[in-house]
Design a protein around this motif. Sequence first.
Motif, PDB file in Angstrom:
ATOM      1  N   ALA A 115      12.855   2.107  -4.674  1.00  9.96           N
ATOM      2  CA  ALA A 115      14.293   2.494  -5.180  1.00  9.96           C
ATOM      3  C   ALA A 115      14.353   3.733  -6.048  1.00  9.96           C
ATOM      4  O   ALA A 115      15.142   4.560  -6.198  1.00  9.96           O
ATOM      5  N   ASP A 116      13.387   3.528  -7.214  1.00 16.99           N
ATOM      6  CA  ASP A 116      13.357   4.602  -8.226  1.00 16.99           C
ATOM      7  C   ASP A 116      12.793   5.828  -7.826  1.00 16.99           C
ATOM      8  O   ASP A 116      12.776   6.908  -8.671  1.00 16.99           O
ATOM      9  N   LEU A 117      12.387   6.056  -6.611  1.00 19.17           N
ATOM     10  CA  LEU A 117      11.604   7.265  -6.019  1.00 19.17           C
ATOM     11  C   LEU A 117      12.565   8.068  -5.152  1.00 19.17           C
ATOM     12  O   LEU A 117      12.234   9.099  -4.732  1.00 19.17           O
ATOM     13  N   ILE A 118      13.604   7.260  -4.690  1.00 26.21           N
ATOM     14  CA  ILE A 118      14.496   7.974  -3.701  1.00 26.21           C
ATOM     15  C   ILE A 118      14.947   9.077  -3.978  1.00 26.21           C
ATOM     16  O   ILE A 118      15.238  10.238  -3.383  1.00 26.21           O
ATOM     17  N   THR A 165       0.745  -1.393  -0.129  1.00 24.74           N
ATOM     18  CA  THR A 165       0.064  -0.117  -0.082  1.00 24.74           C
ATOM     19  C   THR A 165       0.771   1.195   0.119  1.00 24.74           C
ATOM     20  O   THR A 165       0.532   2.070  -0.676  1.00 24.74           O
ATOM     21  N   GLY A 166       1.820   1.265   1.036  1.00 24.73           N
ATOM     22  CA  GLY A 166       2.651   2.486   0.958  1.00 24.73           C
ATOM     23  C   GLY A 166       3.381   2.881  -0.255  1.00 24.73           C
ATOM     24  O   GLY A 166       3.323   4.108  -0.628  1.00 24.73           O
ATOM     25  N   ASN A 167       4.122   2.172  -0.922  1.00 20.14           N
ATOM     26  CA  ASN A 167       4.754   2.672  -2.222  1.00 20.14           C
ATOM     27  C   ASN A 167       3.909   3.110  -3.382  1.00 20.14           C
ATOM     28  O   ASN A 167       4.156   3.997  -3.937  1.00 20.14           O
ATOM     29  N   GLU A 168       2.796   2.359  -3.351  1.00 19.43           N
ATOM     30  CA  GLU A 168       1.823   2.990  -4.312  1.00 19.43           C
ATOM     31  C   GLU A 168       1.162   4.457  -4.249  1.00 19.43           C
ATOM     32  O   GLU A 168       0.990   5.147  -5.113  1.00 19.43           O
ATOM     33  N   LEU A 169       1.009   4.551  -2.658  1.00 19.84           N
ATOM     34  CA  LEU A 169       0.511   5.797  -2.536  1.00 19.84           C
ATOM     35  C   LEU A 169       1.503   6.753  -2.842  1.00 19.84           C
ATOM     36  O   LEU A 169       0.908   7.749  -3.361  1.00 19.84           O
ATOM     37  N   VAL A 170       2.663   6.473  -2.528  1.00 23.97           N
ATOM     38  CA  VAL A 170       3.839   7.508  -2.745  1.00 23.97           C
ATOM     39  C   VAL A 170       3.755   7.785  -4.364  1.00 23.97           C
ATOM     40  O   VAL A 170       3.815   8.940  -4.708  1.00 23.97           O
ATOM     41  N   ARG A 171       3.656   6.814  -5.111  1.00 23.34           N
ATOM     42  CA  ARG A 171       3.603   6.936  -6.617  1.00 23.34           C
ATOM     43  C   ARG A 171       2.417   7.881  -6.993  1.00 23.34           C
ATOM     44  O   ARG A 171       2.543   8.752  -7.875  1.00 23.34           O
ATOM     45  N   GLN A 172       1.178   7.689  -6.391  1.00 24.09           N
ATOM     46  CA  GLN A 172      -0.012   8.212  -6.826  1.00 24.09           C
ATOM     47  C   GLN A 172       0.033   9.863  -6.377  1.00 24.09           C
ATOM     48  O   GLN A 172      -0.226  10.845  -6.957  1.00 24.09           O
ATOM     49  N   LEU A 173       0.790  10.133  -5.203  1.00 26.95           N
ATOM     50  CA  LEU A 173       1.050  11.373  -4.672  1.00 26.95           C
ATOM     51  C   LEU A 173       1.799  12.101  -5.271  1.00 26.95           C
ATOM     52  O   LEU A 173       1.612  13.337  -5.836  1.00 26.95           O
ATOM     53  N   LEU A 174       2.998  11.716  -5.921  1.00 25.42           N
ATOM     54  CA  LEU A 174       3.935  12.303  -6.730  1.00 25.42           C
ATOM     55  C   LEU A 174       3.349  12.532  -8.292  1.00 25.42           C
ATOM     56  O   LEU A 174       3.764  13.640  -8.846  1.00 25.42           O
ATOM     57  N   ALA A 175       2.374  11.783  -8.497  1.00 25.00           N
ATOM     58  CA  ALA A 175       1.951  11.981  -9.879  1.00 25.00           C
ATOM     59  C   ALA A 175       0.689  12.720  -9.887  1.00 25.00           C
ATOM     60  O   ALA A 175       0.067  13.056 -10.861  1.00 25.00           O
ATOM     61  N   GLY A 176       0.281  13.178  -8.484  1.00 26.20           N
ATOM     62  CA  GLY A 176      -0.900  14.184  -8.364  1.00 26.20           C
ATOM     63  C   GLY A 176      -0.849  15.397  -8.634  1.00 26.20           C
ATOM     64  O   GLY A 176       0.130  16.176  -9.115  1.00 26.20           O
ATOM     65  N   GLU A 177      -1.910  16.292  -8.523  1.00 28.63           N
ATOM     66  CA  GLU A 177      -2.031  17.889  -8.664  1.00 28.63           C
ATOM     67  C   GLU A 177      -1.405  18.459  -7.656  1.00 28.63           C
ATOM     68  O   GLU A 177      -1.014  19.795  -7.824  1.00 28.63           O
ATOM     69  N   ASP A 178      -1.660  17.951  -6.526  1.00 28.72           N
ATOM     70  CA  ASP A 178      -1.175  18.881  -5.359  1.00 28.72           C
ATOM     71  C   ASP A 178       0.380  18.982  -5.002  1.00 28.72           C
ATOM     72  O   ASP A 178       1.279  18.140  -5.707  1.00 28.72           O
ATOM     73  N   ASP A 197      13.715  11.400  -5.814  1.00 26.89           N
ATOM     74  CA  ASP A 197      12.842  12.675  -5.671  1.00 26.89           C
ATOM     75  C   ASP A 197      12.899  13.513  -4.380  1.00 26.89           C
ATOM     76  O   ASP A 197      12.803  12.958  -3.620  1.00 26.89           O
ATOM     77  N   GLU A 198      13.144  14.700  -4.618  1.00 27.50           N
ATOM     78  CA  GLU A 198      13.282  15.655  -3.429  1.00 27.50           C
ATOM     79  C   GLU A 198      11.836  15.916  -2.653  1.00 27.50           C
ATOM     80  O   GLU A 198      12.071  16.340  -1.652  1.00 27.50           O
ATOM     81  N   ARG A 199      10.907  15.401  -3.149  1.00 25.55           N
ATOM     82  CA  ARG A 199       9.696  15.519  -2.486  1.00 25.55           C
ATOM     83  C   ARG A 199       9.267  14.199  -1.720  1.00 25.55           C
ATOM     84  O   ARG A 199       8.407  14.332  -0.910  1.00 25.55           O
ATOM     85  N   PHE A 200      10.145  13.338  -1.608  1.00 26.76           N
ATOM     86  CA  PHE A 200      10.049  11.996  -0.781  1.00 26.76           C
ATOM     87  C   PHE A 200      11.338  11.939   0.145  1.00 26.76           C
ATOM     88  O   PHE A 200      12.429  11.766  -0.510  1.00 26.76           O
ATOM     89  N   ASP A 201      11.348  11.706   1.244  1.00 26.58           N
ATOM     90  CA  ASP A 201      12.189  11.605   2.222  1.00 26.58           C
ATOM     91  C   ASP A 201      11.968  10.267   2.896  1.00 26.58           C
ATOM     92  O   ASP A 201      10.978   9.987   3.751  1.00 26.58           O
ATOM     93  N   PHE A 202      12.805   9.100   2.591  1.00 30.76           N
ATOM     94  CA  PHE A 202      12.530   7.953   3.393  1.00 30.76           C
ATOM     95  C   PHE A 202      13.625   7.643   4.282  1.00 30.76           C
ATOM     96  O   PHE A 202      14.781   8.011   4.346  1.00 30.76           O
ATOM     97  N   TYR A 203      12.913   6.956   5.330  1.00 31.04           N
ATOM     98  CA  TYR A 203      13.873   6.633   6.524  1.00 31.04           C
ATOM     99  C   TYR A 203      13.670   5.077   6.743  1.00 31.04           C
ATOM    100  O   TYR A 203      12.538   4.565   6.963  1.00 31.04           O
TER     101      TYR A 203
END
Length: 335
Positions: free
Chosen positions: A46-49, A14-27, A51-57
């Motif tokens: 790994a392919d999203l790391i 669920t989590g990784n797909e949420l990130v993808r949809q959020l990064l592709a969204g309008e907000d 992106d400056e809009r996504f911080d992973f820990y």
Amino acid sequence: MKKLYVISGVTGMTGNELVRQLLAGEDEVKIIGFDNFYASSIETVADLIGDERFDFYEYDINNADNMADIKSKVSAIIDQFDEAIYINCAAVVHTEHFYHVYETYETNVVGMNNFLSQAIEVGAKKYINCSTSEVYSMNSWNENGGVKESDFITMAVAEHSQRTSYATGKLLTEFFMKDAVDEGKILGCSIRFANVYSKNERYPKHIIPFIINSFKDNGKVVLLENSRKNRRTFLNNYDSCSAVLALANTDSALDGTVYNVATDEEISIIDLAKKCAAKMGIENPVIEFDGYRESDPERRLLSTEKIRTRTSWKPAIDLEKGLDECLENYLKSVE
């Protein structure tokens, strides 16, 4: 609108797909996500790391120091956003964990409540709690369009099976969620997902990737004896995540209550195996049966009238398309 999202279990299905949809969204978004890889891998994001809009820990929801650091990071930037939204995706895991009482208790119950408390303390506006259709236990279907969120629940007990321990923990989180909203501390809801699958599952243990990989690797599939009777609906994780975001974007729906997220496209497990085999060009699939799962409902059919009425959500990917996507992904290694 500028939105800050804080997501636990961010490398899971669920989590990784949420990130993808959020990064592709309008907000305009900023995402702070963490995971301890309990049932996932860094490879899913790994392919999203970059992106400056996504911080992973690589953090654990049960580690106090880790969560204090997340709280500090959120507190430092929350004023820069129009709203902050916490989404708890931690420990929504495979059936193999359901029968082990302590395996997910700390994450599902204590971790969820602590994460909710943090959301309230930092001033987040919303909290989405990912629950599970396992809560319905032995009352997981009816003949009137599926079981509703308001229906009373009949659960298996310890003398029947340990399976319901997982559902009991998730049910408790729904009470935490409702209490926080009723007390005016935050907006939010809980979501009962039903049989979510993905074309990108890291570990092919759910039934659809299990069937495909079994035929690919062994030329046959071995199902549980329960599968002789069991029927299920299957929800693509693109649709499960779009439901999360539809609710998160609908303030009027965040009343602390529960929402079913599912499809009404029901199929028997045997027919599912045959359908996968046919798509793989296997004319006479070998299907064997071994093992039995206690307190496993024969059907799981949920009504989605509530979420469809209160939001604009509806599933976009039917089973045919979803299976084709899974087959394309899981059979890549054959080419």
